[in-house]
Scaffold this active site. Structure first.
Site, mmCIF file in Angstrom:
data_model
loop_
_atom_site.group_PDB
_atom_site.id
_atom_site.type_symbol
_atom_site.label_atom_id
_atom_site.label_comp_id
_atom_site.label_asym_id
_atom_site.label_seq_id
_atom_site.Cartn_x
_atom_site.Cartn_y
_atom_site.Cartn_z
ATOM 1 N N SER A 248 0.824 -1.218 0.000
ATOM 2 C CA SER A 248 0.000 0.000 0.000
ATOM 3 C C SER A 248 0.850 1.257 0.000
ATOM 4 C CB SER A 248 -0.906 0.034 1.232
ATOM 5 O OG SER A 248 -1.752 -1.079 1.211
ATOM 6 N N THR B 163 2.040 -3.191 8.329
ATOM 7 C CA THR B 163 2.003 -3.928 9.601
ATOM 8 C C THR B 163 3.407 -4.470 9.882
ATOM 9 O OG1 THR B 163 -0.258 -4.577 9.139
ATOM 10 C CG2 THR B 163 0.882 -5.845 10.840
ATOM 11 N N GLY C 74 -24.322 -3.696 28.023
ATOM 12 C CA GLY C 74 -24.917 -2.404 28.368
ATOM 13 C C GLY C 74 -23.833 -1.360 28.624
ATOM 14 N N GLU D 12 -5.682 -5.897 4.008
ATOM 15 C CA GLU D 12 -5.546 -7.048 3.087
ATOM 16 C C GLU D 12 -6.721 -7.120 2.109
ATOM 17 O OE1 GLU D 12 -3.533 -10.470 4.351
ATOM 18 O OE2 GLU D 12 -2.551 -9.444 6.016
ATOM 19 N N THR E 250 -10.136 -4.321 1.228
ATOM 20 C CA THR E 250 -11.380 -3.938 1.912
ATOM 21 C C THR E 250 -12.515 -4.911 1.542
ATOM 22 O OG1 THR E 250 -12.051 -2.577 0.044
ATOM 23 C CG2 THR E 250 -10.786 -1.467 1.798
ATOM 24 N N SER E 251 -13.625 -4.795 2.265
ATOM 25 C CA SER E 251 -14.780 -5.661 1.946
ATOM 26 C C SER E 251 -15.249 -5.413 0.512
ATOM 27 C CB SER E 251 -15.922 -5.382 2.923
ATOM 28 O OG SER E 251 -15.501 -5.737 4.217
ATOM 29 N N GLU E 252 -15.160 -4.162 0.090
ATOM 30 C CA GLU E 252 -15.593 -3.840 -1.271
ATOM 31 C C GLU E 252 -14.681 -4.537 -2.293
ATOM 32 O OE1 GLU E 252 -15.198 -1.744 1.256
ATOM 33 O OE2 GLU E 252 -17.248 -1.048 1.581
HETATM 34 N N1 CAA Z 1 -5.423 -13.678 -7.043
HETATM 35 C C1 CAA Z 1 -4.522 -13.855 -8.047
HETATM 36 N N2 CAA Z 1 -4.370 -12.948 -9.031
HETATM 37 C C2 CAA Z 1 -5.149 -11.848 -8.984
HETATM 38 C C3 CAA Z 1 -6.089 -11.614 -7.980
HETATM 39 C C4 CAA Z 1 -6.217 -12.598 -6.970
HETATM 40 N N3 CAA Z 1 -7.077 -12.466 -5.966
HETATM 41 N N4 CAA Z 1 -6.691 -10.431 -8.204
HETATM 42 C C5 CAA Z 1 -6.150 -9.932 -9.323
HETATM 43 N N5 CAA Z 1 -5.197 -10.789 -9.790
HETATM 44 C C6 CAA Z 1 -4.373 -10.683 -10.989
HETATM 45 C C7 CAA Z 1 -5.181 -10.785 -12.264
HETATM 46 O O1 CAA Z 1 -5.356 -12.133 -12.637
HETATM 47 C C8 CAA Z 1 -4.315 -10.009 -13.228
HETATM 48 O O2 CAA Z 1 -3.229 -10.819 -13.615
HETATM 49 P P1 CAA Z 1 -2.726 -10.941 -15.151
HETATM 50 O O3 CAA Z 1 -2.910 -9.604 -15.788
HETATM 51 O O4 CAA Z 1 -1.310 -11.397 -15.052
HETATM 52 O O5 CAA Z 1 -3.608 -11.964 -15.790
HETATM 53 C C9 CAA Z 1 -3.730 -8.918 -12.355
HETATM 54 O O6 CAA Z 1 -3.819 -9.375 -11.022
HETATM 55 C C10 CAA Z 1 -4.486 -7.602 -12.463
HETATM 56 O O7 CAA Z 1 -5.816 -7.857 -12.156
HETATM 57 P P2 CAA Z 1 -6.985 -6.911 -12.652
HETATM 58 O O8 CAA Z 1 -6.868 -6.666 -14.110
HETATM 59 O O9 CAA Z 1 -8.259 -7.517 -12.148
HETATM 60 O O10 CAA Z 1 -6.590 -5.554 -11.902
HETATM 61 P P3 CAA Z 1 -7.507 -4.430 -11.299
HETATM 62 O O11 CAA Z 1 -6.621 -3.264 -11.118
HETATM 63 O O12 CAA Z 1 -8.768 -4.259 -12.083
HETATM 64 O O13 CAA Z 1 -7.947 -5.051 -9.873
HETATM 65 C C11 CAA Z 1 -7.553 -5.647 -7.580
HETATM 66 C C12 CAA Z 1 -6.999 -5.557 -9.000
HETATM 67 C C13 CAA Z 1 -8.232 -7.009 -7.421
HETATM 68 C C14 CAA Z 1 -8.528 -4.559 -7.233
HETATM 69 C C15 CAA Z 1 -6.281 -5.548 -6.726
HETATM 70 O O14 CAA Z 1 -5.670 -4.288 -6.960
HETATM 71 C C16 CAA Z 1 -6.514 -5.728 -5.258
HETATM 72 O O15 CAA Z 1 -6.634 -6.860 -4.785
HETATM 73 N N6 CAA Z 1 -6.527 -4.618 -4.485
HETATM 74 C C17 CAA Z 1 -6.531 -4.669 -3.053
HETATM 75 C C18 CAA Z 1 -5.109 -4.633 -2.565
HETATM 76 C C19 CAA Z 1 -4.980 -5.147 -1.171
HETATM 77 O O16 CAA Z 1 -5.522 -6.183 -0.801
HETATM 78 N N7 CAA Z 1 -4.168 -4.433 -0.394
HETATM 79 C C20 CAA Z 1 -3.886 -4.849 0.915
HETATM 80 C C21 CAA Z 1 -2.572 -4.310 1.284
HETATM 81 S S1 CAA Z 1 -1.578 -5.400 2.133
HETATM 82 C C22 CAA Z 1 -1.949 -5.155 3.741
HETATM 83 O O17 CAA Z 1 -3.010 -4.746 4.146
HETATM 84 C C23 CAA Z 1 -0.787 -5.610 4.523
HETATM 85 C C24 CAA Z 1 -0.769 -5.434 5.941
HETATM 86 O O18 CAA Z 1 0.267 -5.006 6.440
HETATM 87 C C25 CAA Z 1 -1.876 -5.971 6.798
#
Ligand code: CAA
Length: 380
Positions: free
Chosen positions: A126, A158, A339, A363, A365-367
């Protein structure tokens, strides 16, 4: 379908429960109040093999399956969700990713001490302008001889101040968008690498979260995880397992909320009887129990699929989405049952609510979980 745990899984659950009750729970309130990192607890958990639960013994891990990991994570998080997230990041985001994707050089040099709990890991994806939209990495790296030079900033990391090794995601070929992203392992103390102050958070206060700054940080070529251009796929694949960890953390918080509510309902009297005898309270307890059972089942299903080597992207997202929602709902109900006492720090349940909320945010969001689930559904 078999709902029985194996002897080994039950043994791990029992060991985690005993440790959590004896070593984690008694000091959780104090640590929360003082936002104090659980140094000694994490050290002991490392000695017991809980920092590298799913790493194979070949790389000094405990060699447990993901189901055992879920069972242990629930117990630790029930006692203190801050300990839960420290473990989850080290186990699922750092160790798992390294064992699956990194070179033998990285596994020998970095994974071994991480799995033994001698060193701690953090996962830096992030950024100030790239949270949910994780492809928009402004942190960048360019090649300079046999090194790469990283510049940029990370947010919400984290284990940010306490980690020794950081998995850092950076843009290395902008024109290739997310296929031009690479992940590096960076050691604390590398010149130009620093961290900000600990964030003053609503909950999980005894875990540390902070920003990271990279000012011409030179990292050797061999510290690239997987390969150049695979950093975004690495992060996504790793986060699927991370989401099982956070779902387990959420189940632990929900279970703690229910247990505290049952205990209180049996003691507190109103209208001439213990409040546990009022249907209004019984309905709340029953609803909480049903929701927690569902949370646990869906989380264990995701873990079982992972253990079987099957695809678990959708199920991990479902588990995190559902279990985090239920953790917040159960913590709120626990406060309602308590309460006025639920609203003050003297009782545990206000912490459960503060700790639960973040499980709907980090990791993914819910959305974002809904987007992941919907995309998997539409793939057919
Ligand atoms: N598993 C495996 N691959 C995935 C995936 C998943 N869940 N989600 C997306 N991908 C892959 C896709 O297959 C694609 O791969 P290829 O192009 O090689 O085929 C690539 O990622 C891009 O995917 P999209 O085209 O769907 O990309 P997008 O930009 O439209 O959407 C997203 C991507 C799903 C929204 C992604 O950006 C996402 O998961 N965002 C949330 C990020 C997140 O979880 N951040 C948490 C931070 S870590 C944290 O909180 C750590 C801490 O310290 C607690």
């Amino acid at each position: 379908m078999n709902f029985d745990f194996t002897e080994d899984q039950l043994m791990i659950q029992q060991a985690a429960r005993e440790f959590a009750e004896a070593e984690i729970a008694p000091t959780a309130v104090e640590r929360d109040k003082n936002a104090e990192y659980p140094t000694e607890i994490i050290k002991k958990l490392g000695e017991l093999g809980f920092m590298g639960m799913m790493v194979s013994p070949e790389f000094d891990g405990a060699g447990l399956d993901a189901v055992s990991y879920v069972l242990a994570m629930i117990e630790f998080s029930k006692a203190d969700a801050s300990v839960g997230v420290i473990l989850s990041v080290n186990n699922s985001l750092v160790c798992y990713g390294l064992e699956k994707y990194a070179s033998d050089f990285i596994k020998n040099k970095y994974l071994r001490p991480l799995a033994k709990g001698e060193k701690l890991g953090a996962f830096a994806l992030s950024e100030p302008e790239a949270g949910s939209d994780a492809t928009q990495q402004a942190t960048n790296a360019y090649k300079d001889g046999d090194h790469w030079v990283i510049n940029g900033m990370k947010n919400w990391t984290t284990n940010g101040t306490s980690a020794d090794y950081y998995l850092v995601v950076a843009q290395t070929e902008k024109e290739k968008a997310h296929h031009g992203i690479t992940t590096f392992i960076v050691e604390k103390g590398t010149e130009g690498f620093s961290h900000g102050v600990k964030e003053d958070k609503l909950g999980i206060k005894s875990s540390d979260t902070c920003s990271l700054m990279f000012d011409n940080v030179r990292v050797p070529e061999e510290n690239i995880i997987w390969e150049v251009g695979k950093g975004f796929n690495f992060a996504m694949n790793t986060l699927n397992g991370g989401r099982i960890g956070i779902a387990s953390q959420a189940v632990g918080i929900a279970e703690a909320s229910l247990e505290a509510s049952i205990k209180y309902a049996k003691q507190r009297k109103s209208f001439g009887t213990e409040i546990a005898n009022h249907q209004a309270i019984q309905f709340k307890l029953a609803d909480m129990a049903v929701k927690i059972e569902n949370s646990k089942l869906i989380t264990l299903k995701a873990a079982s699929l992972k253990d079987a080597g099957k695809k678990y992207v959708k199920e991990a997202a479902m588990a995190k989405l559902y279990a985090s929602k239920i953790a917040v709902e159960c913590a709120l109900e626990a406060i309602q049952i308590h309460g006025g006492y639920g609203y003050v720090r003297e009782y545990l349940v206000e912490r459960y609510l503060r700790d639960a909320k973040v499980t709907e945010i980090y990791e993914g969001t819910s959305e974002i979980q809904k987007i992941v689930i919907a995309r998997e559904l539409l793939k057919g």
